[in-house]
Motif scaffolding. Structure first.
Motif, PDB file in Angstrom:
ATOM      1  N   GLU A  20       8.009   0.036   2.230  1.00 58.79           N
ATOM      2  CA  GLU A  20       8.448   1.027   3.273  1.00 58.79           C
ATOM      3  C   GLU A  20       9.762   1.461   2.700  1.00 58.79           C
ATOM      4  N   HIS A  23       8.811   4.872   1.123  1.00 61.35           N
ATOM      5  CA  HIS A  23       8.705   5.920   1.910  1.00 61.35           C
ATOM      6  C   HIS A  23      10.245   6.201   2.561  1.00 61.35           C
ATOM      7  N   TYR A  24      11.117   5.362   2.664  1.00 63.41           N
ATOM      8  CA  TYR A  24      12.505   5.855   3.322  1.00 63.41           C
ATOM      9  C   TYR A  24      12.994   6.617   2.105  1.00 63.41           C
ATOM     10  N   TYR A  67       8.753  -1.459   8.894  1.00 67.29           N
ATOM     11  CA  TYR A  67       8.013  -0.185   9.055  1.00 67.29           C
ATOM     12  C   TYR A  67       9.381   0.940   9.227  1.00 67.29           C
ATOM     13  N   GLY A 104       5.169   4.876  -0.922  1.00 64.45           N
ATOM     14  CA  GLY A 104       4.922   3.347  -0.798  1.00 64.45           C
ATOM     15  C   GLY A 104       3.999   2.704  -1.719  1.00 64.45           C
TER      16      GLY A 104
END
Length: 450
Positions: A20, A23-24, A67, A104
């Protein structure tokens, strides 16, 4: 059980959180507003808003991953300020969305590289890759491999330790004419292996066994020299390593024991090496004594009055900053190729779907590796991280790979897929994921029963 669950929770927490985090970070680089980053799922135990965007950083009750929640006009119940609409995920170009989603799985691959690099930097002892007499009629025997042949390289990979050799074989499964370079007494030569019929299967033996390769693990070492015994009279000392017996080099522990027994009371010429590395020749004459046969019975047998163990043929492998990082990249590539080939063999029916493992088996491995030390556990985390990354790249709707497939179609069409098509894909993806999960769980429970 508690150790397994704790090790499993830590593993999932690290791997999914890092996933995650990928992704961030890329979302932030692309200008997307991140609303929440949660360590874990479920009720929030602690939260704090940080940064320009006041992103909520949370620790949640279930430490089984995490998440990231982004600003997205399509998300039900989310109110988007018109002034910030340009920062919504759905407003980004298809290339930015592709990068954010791909980040990710890529983060998991990078994490594996880091873990393997750490192990390479810290150094560890490994078994030297040395051949023993191969299985009769096997491929290794037909190539005339002999005991004490030292492995130099396999395919395009330099081989330093036994683990290198194992992964190199796995990486080349399915290929023919794979060159193995061996060193025999200072002379190097090459033989070619055919790996097209090698299976990566729970029901199959190891690739080494399928090829007929036996490995030589070290010389016999003598200890507990009995006072007044033939060994003591011959000048044998505790810790002496047996290099040869009557000119026979590289005997295993059992072979040496059997040789002494078969010689009766005939003298044996041993070449031994002390703990300082100095070699010498001794003549020892066995004598027949009453000894325990291991079943509580006394039998007459020729002995020399010693215990025999094995001195592992170890090499210390440690790498510098750059070489260690490259070793991490190389090992991760090997695991990626091997995993891909295993999946292909399952899809084509060459390998059983029993190889598919679920959370129960993974938790069991997590507990066992954690008890074996940090290196083994870190290696386990690296392998699972690669698997998690590759799993998420599968082109199945609902996974990251499914979204990437949508974006590739969008790039080719010049416009997004219709909403109904994506919703239908999500339903199909859900069914596939549920089916795979059910299969993996059933395999887990079968293993537990067995």
């Amino acid at each position: 059980m508690v150790t397994a669950l704790l090790a499993f929770a830590v593993a999932l927490g690290i791997l999914i959180t890092f996933h995650e985090l990928g992704h961030y970070l890329v979302a932030r680089l692309c200008g997307v507003k991140v609303l929440t980053f949660s360590f874990g799922f479920g009720p929030k135990l602690f939260s704090k808003r940080l940064g320009r965007d006041k992103t909520e950083w949370c620790i949640s009750a279930l430490p089984l991953g995490g998440y990231v929640s982004m600003l997205d006009e399509r998300q039900e119940g989310m109110v988007v300020d018109p002034a910030e609409a340009h920062r919504a995920f759905n407003r980004q170009s298809v290339y930015k969305r592709f990068a954010i989603v791909a980040a990710g799985p890529i983060a998991n691959i990078l994490l594996a590289i880091i873990f393997y690099a750490i192990m390479a930097w810290s150094g560890q002892p490994e078994i030297r890759p040395v051949m023993d007499t191969p299985v009769a009629q096997s491929q290794a025997a037909q190539l005339q491999i002999q005991r004490l042949d030292q492995v130099v390289s396999f395919g395009d990979k330099k081989i330093e330790g036994l683990e290198d050799f194992n992964w190199a074989i796995l990486e080349h499964i399915g290929e023919s004419n794979v060159p193995l370079v061996l060193d025999r007494g200072g002379t190097r030569f090459t033989v070619d292996f055919d790996l097209r019929d090698i299976k990566i299967d729970e029901d199959s033996t190891s690739p080494f066994a399928q090829l007929g390769i036996n490995l030589w693990y070290g010389y016999p070492v003598l200890f507990n020299i009995q006072k007044g015994s033939p060994a003591a009279l011959a000048g044998i000392k505790d810790g002496d390593v047996v290099l040869s017996a009557d000119g026979r080099y590289g005997l295993s522990v059992q072979e040496l024991v059997n040789y002494i027994k078969d010689k009766g009371e005939t003298s044996i010429r041993l070449v031994v090496q002390n703990e300082e590395g100095q070699a010498r020749e001794v003549i020892v004459r066995p004598e027949v004594r009453a000894v325990d046969d291991g079943k509580g019975n006394q039998v007459e047998r020729p002995v020399i009055g010693v215990n025999v163990g094995i001195k592992p043929n170890l090499i210390w492998l440690s790498k510098g900053p750059v070489d260690g990082l490259m070793a991490g990249v190389d090992r991760t590539i090997s695991i990626t190729k091997t995993t891909y080939k295993a999946v292909v063999q399952m899809i084509t029916g060459e390998a059983s779907t029993k190889n598919l493992t679920g959370p129960v088996t993974i938790a069991d491995y997590a507990g066992k590796t954690a008890q074996m030390g940090w290196r083994v556990y870190l290696s386990f985390l690296a392998m699972i991280s690669v698997s998690l990354g590759l799993l998420n790249l599968l082109p199945i709707p609902l996974l990251d790979g499914g979204h990437l497939l949508y974006y590739l179609v969008e790039i080719l069409r010049g416009r997004p897929l219709p909403e109904w098509a994506m919703q239908a894909g999500q339903k199909v993806g859900l069914l596939i994921v549920l089916a795979l999960g059910a299969l993996a769980l059933s395999n887990d429970f079968i293993r537990l029963i067995q």
